[in-house]
Design an enzyme around this catalytic site. Structure first.
Site, PDB file in Angstrom:
ATOM      1  NE  ARG A  78      -7.580 -69.812 -17.984  1.00  0.00           N
ATOM      2  CZ  ARG A  78      -6.352 -69.780 -17.420  1.00  0.00           C
ATOM      3  NH1 ARG A  78      -6.164 -70.200 -16.185  1.00  0.00           N
ATOM      4  NH2 ARG A  78      -5.305 -69.333 -18.106  1.00  0.00           N
ATOM      5  CG  HIS A 183      -4.787 -75.539 -11.469  1.00  0.00           C
ATOM      6  ND1 HIS A 183      -5.920 -74.782 -11.327  1.00  0.00           N
ATOM      7  CD2 HIS A 183      -3.756 -74.666 -11.591  1.00  0.00           C
ATOM      8  CE1 HIS A 183      -5.574 -73.501 -11.377  1.00  0.00           C
ATOM      9  NE2 HIS A 183      -4.278 -73.405 -11.530  1.00  0.00           N
ATOM     10  CD  GLU A 289      -4.722 -74.127  -7.895  1.00  0.00           C
ATOM     11  OE1 GLU A 289      -3.514 -74.284  -8.127  1.00  0.00           O
ATOM     12  OE2 GLU A 289      -5.299 -73.054  -8.110  1.00  0.00           O
TER      13      GLU A 289
HETATM   14  C1  BG6 Z   1      -2.597 -71.030  -9.880  1.00  0.00           C
HETATM   15  C2  BG6 Z   1      -1.442 -70.120  -9.584  1.00  0.00           C
HETATM   16  O1  BG6 Z   1      -2.303 -72.314  -9.441  1.00  0.00           O
HETATM   17  O2  BG6 Z   1      -2.809 -71.065 -11.282  1.00  0.00           O
HETATM   18  C3  BG6 Z   1      -1.728 -68.745 -10.151  1.00  0.00           C
HETATM   19  O3  BG6 Z   1      -1.210 -70.041  -8.190  1.00  0.00           O
HETATM   20  C4  BG6 Z   1      -2.032 -68.825 -11.634  1.00  0.00           C
HETATM   21  O4  BG6 Z   1      -0.616 -67.894  -9.926  1.00  0.00           O
HETATM   22  C5  BG6 Z   1      -3.171 -69.826 -11.827  1.00  0.00           C
HETATM   23  O5  BG6 Z   1      -2.400 -67.558 -12.118  1.00  0.00           O
HETATM   24  C6  BG6 Z   1      -3.567 -70.022 -13.295  1.00  0.00           C
HETATM   25  O6  BG6 Z   1      -2.458 -70.365 -14.058  1.00  0.00           O
HETATM   26  P1  BG6 Z   1      -2.586 -70.544 -15.602  1.00  0.00           P
HETATM   27  O7  BG6 Z   1      -1.212 -70.870 -16.110  1.00  0.00           O
HETATM   28  O8  BG6 Z   1      -3.547 -71.663 -15.847  1.00  0.00           O
HETATM   29  O9  BG6 Z   1      -3.114 -69.246 -16.148  1.00  0.00           O
END
Ligand code: BG6
Length: 314
Positions: A78, A183, A289
């Site tokens: 995360r 991301h 991203e």
């Molecule tokens: C973003 C998406 O790229 O990632 C969101 O657009 C999503 O919708 C976010 O909530 C986080 O995703 P994850 O799977 O890491 O919780």
């Protein structure tokens, strides 16, 4: 030939080689760190080839990572820069990827460190290469997405920039479809004073409003949960700039990535996300991203797709 009175004395030793970037492989071969002689650094976990730290020469962290992020391979990280492949979000209606976990398996697989290279004649940059291929996936994941592929991910640290490049190859006999995205979680001081430019006049899908189609009229600012897929009108070379209080913080240029997702979970979504900590951490992060996530890229047998983001500091 006239002898010079102040002729320099012969060198007694060979000049010292320019200082090289220092590369440490730490944490029982689960993480690769590189430090430039001038102090800038980057750390990459083999889990997901996730960049988990990028610091400038003064030691200031540029990326946001949750305090409770799993760094042991049990879940995607995360924070930092997770790699999304071969599906963005989930795609229940797209049969080949319908069974895959959210954002695919690349961020949740252990990659291999392939080595480092430094830029020729200079000590000011280092490139770290990582690889993932279908044969290194668990049998369970191979069964969910039975294609033969290779991923090569290169992280290049320069004195005032970080570049991440992905090369996707089809090593099997049949074509496959994919989406991919980098991301990046940027660390900011206060999300309410953040502005993102470079997306003006661009169409976007607003995921917070049922994927309604909108057009960005001015700079992007933040006052609630934000989850948007932009297709920037000005193309990948036009920079997307994150500023804070009017001062530029990050400048992002894309290569071969036609979309930019802008995400901030704000209060409720952060509270509902188990590995998001501290709970008010949304104030200190913004995800911008670069990706190819609208529709699908089709990769024919033997073909390669290369894409990159380049992030510069002011
Ligand atoms: C973003 C998406 O790229 O990632 C969101 O657009 C999503 O919708 C976010 O909530 C986080 O995703 P994850 O799977 O890491 O919780």
């Amino acid at each position: 030939m006239v002898d010079r009175p102040n002729k320099p004395s012969a060198l007694t030793s060979t000049p010292a080689a320019p200082p090289q970037a220092q590369i440490d492989i730490t944490h029982n071969h689960s993480q690769v760190s590189a430090v430039l002689p001038t102090g800038e650094s980057v750390e990459v976990l083999l889990h997901g080839a996730t960049v988990v730290s990028w610091k400038d020469a003064a030691g200031a962290e540029k990326l946001w990572v949750s305090e409770t992020a799993s760094l042991d391979g049990s879940a995607p990280v995360r924070g930092g820069i997770p790699i999304v492949f071969p599906v963005f979000g989930s795609a229940p209606d797209h049969e080949p990827t319908s069974k895959l976990p959210q954002h695919g398996f690349a961020r949740n697989s252990r990659w291999e460190f392939l080595g480092k290279s430094t830029s020729e004649g200079s000590s000011s940059s280092v490139k770290l290469d990582f690889g993932l291929s279908s044969s290194s996936l668990s049998e369970e994941t191979q069964a969910l997405w039975p294609y033969k592929f290779g991923l090569l991910y290169s992280v290049t640290l320069d004195r005032d920039s970080l570049n991440t490049t992905i090369v996707i190859t089809n090593e099997g006999d049949v074509a496959f479809d994919f989406q991919t995205l980098l991301h990046t979680y940027f660390r900011v001081k206060d999300i309410t004073s953040v502005e993102v430019s470079g997306l003006e006049d661009s169409p976007y899908l607003d995921k917070v409003a049922n994927s309604k189609e909108e057009t960005q009229s001015s700079l992007v600012t933040f006052s609630g949960e934000t989850d948007r897929i932009y297709t920037p009108a000005k193309g990948p070379k036009h920079p997307v700039v994150i500023s804070e209080g009017g001062a530029e913080r990050f400048r992002i240029v894309r290569d071969n990535l036609d979309q930019v997702v802008v995400w901030n979970p704000w209060v409720d979504k952060s509270a509902a996300t188990k590995d998001f900590s501290p709970k008010d951490g949304w104030k200190n992060m913004v995800c911008v991203e670069p990706g190819s996530v609208k529709g699908w890229q089709k990769l024919e047998k033997g073909d390669a797709f290369e894409a990159a983001q380049s992030i510069s500091l002011p």
